[in-house]
Design an enzyme around this catalytic site. Structure first.
Site, PDB file in Angstrom:
ATOM      1  N   LYS A   1      45.185  51.842  51.974  1.00  0.00           N
ATOM      2  CA  LYS A   1      44.002  51.005  51.804  1.00  0.00           C
ATOM      3  C   LYS A   1      44.342  49.569  52.179  1.00  0.00           C
ATOM      4  O   LYS A   1      45.409  49.058  51.805  1.00  0.00           O
ATOM      5  CB  LYS A   1      43.524  51.106  50.352  1.00  0.00           C
ATOM      6  CG  LYS A   1      42.235  50.363  50.034  1.00  0.00           C
ATOM      7  CD  LYS A   1      41.856  50.613  48.566  1.00  0.00           C
ATOM      8  CE  LYS A   1      40.582  49.897  48.165  1.00  0.00           C
ATOM      9  NZ  LYS A   1      40.224  50.183  46.753  1.00  0.00           N
TER      10      LYS A   1
ATOM     11  N   SER B   1      35.825  51.769  45.855  1.00  0.00           N
ATOM     12  CA  SER B   1      36.010  50.941  47.023  1.00  0.00           C
ATOM     13  C   SER B   1      36.946  51.561  48.059  1.00  0.00           C
ATOM     14  O   SER B   1      36.996  51.104  49.205  1.00  0.00           O
ATOM     15  CB  SER B   1      36.571  49.574  46.585  1.00  0.00           C
ATOM     16  OG  SER B   1      37.830  49.713  45.954  1.00  0.00           O
TER      17      SER B   1
ATOM     18  N   SER C   1      37.587  53.184  41.561  1.00  0.00           N
ATOM     19  CA  SER C   1      37.622  53.244  43.023  1.00  0.00           C
ATOM     20  C   SER C   1      38.539  54.323  43.577  1.00  0.00           C
ATOM     21  O   SER C   1      38.432  54.688  44.749  1.00  0.00           O
ATOM     22  CB  SER C   1      38.052  51.884  43.590  1.00  0.00           C
ATOM     23  OG  SER C   1      37.125  50.888  43.243  1.00  0.00           O
TER      24      SER C   1
END
Length: 567
Positions: A61, A135, A159
């Site tokens: 990420k 997210s 997330s």
């Protein structure tokens, strides 16, 4: 197979899937770099090194440092180039895993939807009308689409679990401090956890075995412990009046079905303290911790922040120290009240989310729908719990439903064992096929300068889900000029039979997206028609005569990239 063979297969899958969801990624290593890293893993293995993750491909990420690629947190104005990788990434590489690239996210890890990024909105891999969840949107898509073996996400409010549920994955959020957060762009630094998406619990356990260790370089790292759970635990479920599926009857039915698969006693508990703690994360003073993490950028260039994210984090600036302490007192009261739950149950079993939403619905109502998705996830880090999201079936529209197994800190390995046992009890209905339908047919647009991939205005394409069609050249009848006084620097493309052939990229946008893009094109540039080297014609940037005033003819360089490199 060798690590090189595994990497080559992953790269082939990524190339194929780019035609469907290129917005899953923000940056990737070149194919040559990935294959070279895999070859080094093969060399190390042949030399006798013990590599517990040898040859497994993974994605990171883009709020976690990976040396060799910029860290942006999905905000180009924030980008920096880390000199070293985050501790967790370094440990994975040491264990023989091969990093492929950086994935998209809700900007600054603020959101549970996956739509808050200038690089576009990754969608559920089974039905691209629906959100992927956030997210950690890109990381979930990369694993669910089979592009990599596992991917790192982060989880402050859910997330690392919400996207797992929607995309049929295991999403493991370890206890706070179990995995180092050194090298992570903070969202709420005291609560942040790095998480992992995997196809099954067994791989999550393997990753945890590599990453669970004290990091002296991380102030929030804690000595690792492994607390067992009973072989046949008591499963706590909410009172009926505390279950809220937001009108989604399919989710309700899938939850009831999942409870029947549990090997243990099911007891009803009062989760009111958990729900009250969840409200503190965004409705209370804890939002100020997000403000603290972004205060420099907000002061320097607030408009660079996604408007939804900006609205959330700027609100924290008005909160006082008094309110912060009052929030701590309220949280302590919730934690004390929640002790009754752990007296009655060993493991909580909650829906990971009550429902799922279409991308269009979230864009129309970004705050309330996002809040709905955090109902059963927001409290976990506040109350120092461990959690793993487990697939528990699919809705008729193909989107995934999941349950979360939640227990006190340090029960991580035991929870993952339970997750694996749950998956074996009664297989869920088969995973739907990936949504590989042709991308929306729209308008082909030729870009020649600041909108090229990697250039400052490329986000105006990715934010509209533009799809790269070709890297090609114009017909040999154009001249390229560097305009004077343009910020950021931009070229002017002018038709001239004495000119040359220039490097361009061609993207496809939906008709509505193309219209909104065209509205933003500033004079003296305009959108006209450009002829490519194969004779085909597409829409593209052209220039009014006034663009030539003080401009430099750079046609001989063959394209804008060469000009920028020459500066």
């Amino acid at each position: 197979m060798s690590a090189v063979d595994a990497a080559r297969q992953a790269l082939d899958r990524i190339t194929a899937y780019d035609a469907v969801q290129p917005q899953a990624w923000i940056a990737r290593f070149s194919d040559e770099a990935v294959l070279a890293a895999a070859a080094e893993v093969d060399r190390r293995a042949a030399a006798g090194e013990v590599l517990p993750l040898a040859g497994l491909t993974f994605a990171v990420k883009d709020n976690i440092d990976l040396a060799g690629l910029p860290t942006t947190a999905a905000c180009p104005a924030f980008a920096y180039s880390p000199g070293t990788s985050a501790t967790v990434v370094a440990r994975l590489l040491d264990a023989g895993a091969v990093a492929v690239g950086k994935t998209n996210l809700d900007q600054f890890a603020t959101g549970l939807v996956g739509t808050r990024s200038p690089h576009g909105a990754p969608a559920c891999v089974f039905n691209r009308d629906y959100i992927s969840g956030g997210s950690s949107s890109g990381s979930a898509v990369a694993v669910a689409a089979g592009l990599v073996d596992f991917a790192l996400g982060t989880d402050t409010a859910g997330s690392g679990r919400v996207p797992a549920a929607f995309n049929g994955l295991v999403g493991f959020k370890p206890s706070r401090g179990r995995w180092s957060t050194q090298g992570l762009v903070p969202a709420c630094r005291s609560l942040d956890c790095i998480s992992v998406f995997t196809p099954d619990a067994a791989l999550a356990l393997r990753v945890d075995a590599v990453l669970a260790d004290l990091d002296p370089g991380d102030d929030f790292s804690r000595p690792t412990r492994n607390v067992p759970l009973p072989a046949r635990p008591r499963y706590g479920v909410p009172r009926v009046d505390q279950l809220n599926f937001l009108g989604d009857s399919e989710s309700a039915a899938l939850y009831r079905s999942a409870l029947k698969r549990l090997d243990g006693d099911v007891v009803e508990v009062d989760i009111a303290p958990l729900l009250e703690a969840a409200r503190l994360l965004y409705a209370g003073p804890y939002v100020a911790e997000r403000t603290a993490a972004m205060k420099d950028l907000l002061a320097r260039n607030a408009t660079a922040v996604h408007p939804v994210v900006r609205a959330i984090v700027q609100a924290g600036a008005g909160l006082s120290a008094v309110e912060a302490y009052e929030g701590q007192y309220a949280l302590a009261a919730c934690a004390r009240a929640a002790e009754a739950i752990w007296s009655a149950a060993d493991v909580l079993v909650l829906p990971t989310t009550g429902t799922i939403y279409r991308i269009a619905e979230v864009l129309a109502e970004p705050f309330a729908l996002n809040a709905n998705l955090g109902l059963y996830t927001n409290f976990v880090n506040l109350l120092d719990l461990s959690a793993v999201a487990v697939p528990a079936g699919f809705r008729a529209n193909g989107t995934g439903f999941g349950i979360s197994l939640i227990a006190p800190a340090w029960t991580d390995a035991a929870l993952l064992d339970l997750a694996g046992a749950f998956a074996r009890t009664k297989p869920s209905p088969g995973r739907p096929p990936l949504d590989l339908g042709e991308a929306e047919r729209g308008v082909k647009l030729c870009v020649v300068g600041a909108h090229l991939h990697g250039m400052p205005l490329h986000w105006q394409l990715t934010s509209r889900n533009a799809r790269l069609v070709a890297r090609t050249r114009t017909a040999p009848c154009y001249r390229l000029y560097a305009m004077a006084g343009s910020t950021p620097p931009k070229p002017a493309l002018v038709h001239d039979e004495t000119g040359g052939s220039l490097e361009v990229e061609v993207y496809e946008l939906g008709v509505e997206a193309f219209g909104s893009f065209t509205v933003e094109v500033p004079a003296p540039l305009a959108i006209g028609t450009v002829t490519l080297e194969d004779g085909s014609q597409v829409k593209g940037f052209v220039a009014e005569p006034r663009a030539m005033t003080g401009a430099q003819d750079i046609t001989h360089l063959g394209g804008w990239r060469a000009y920028i490199a020459s500066l």
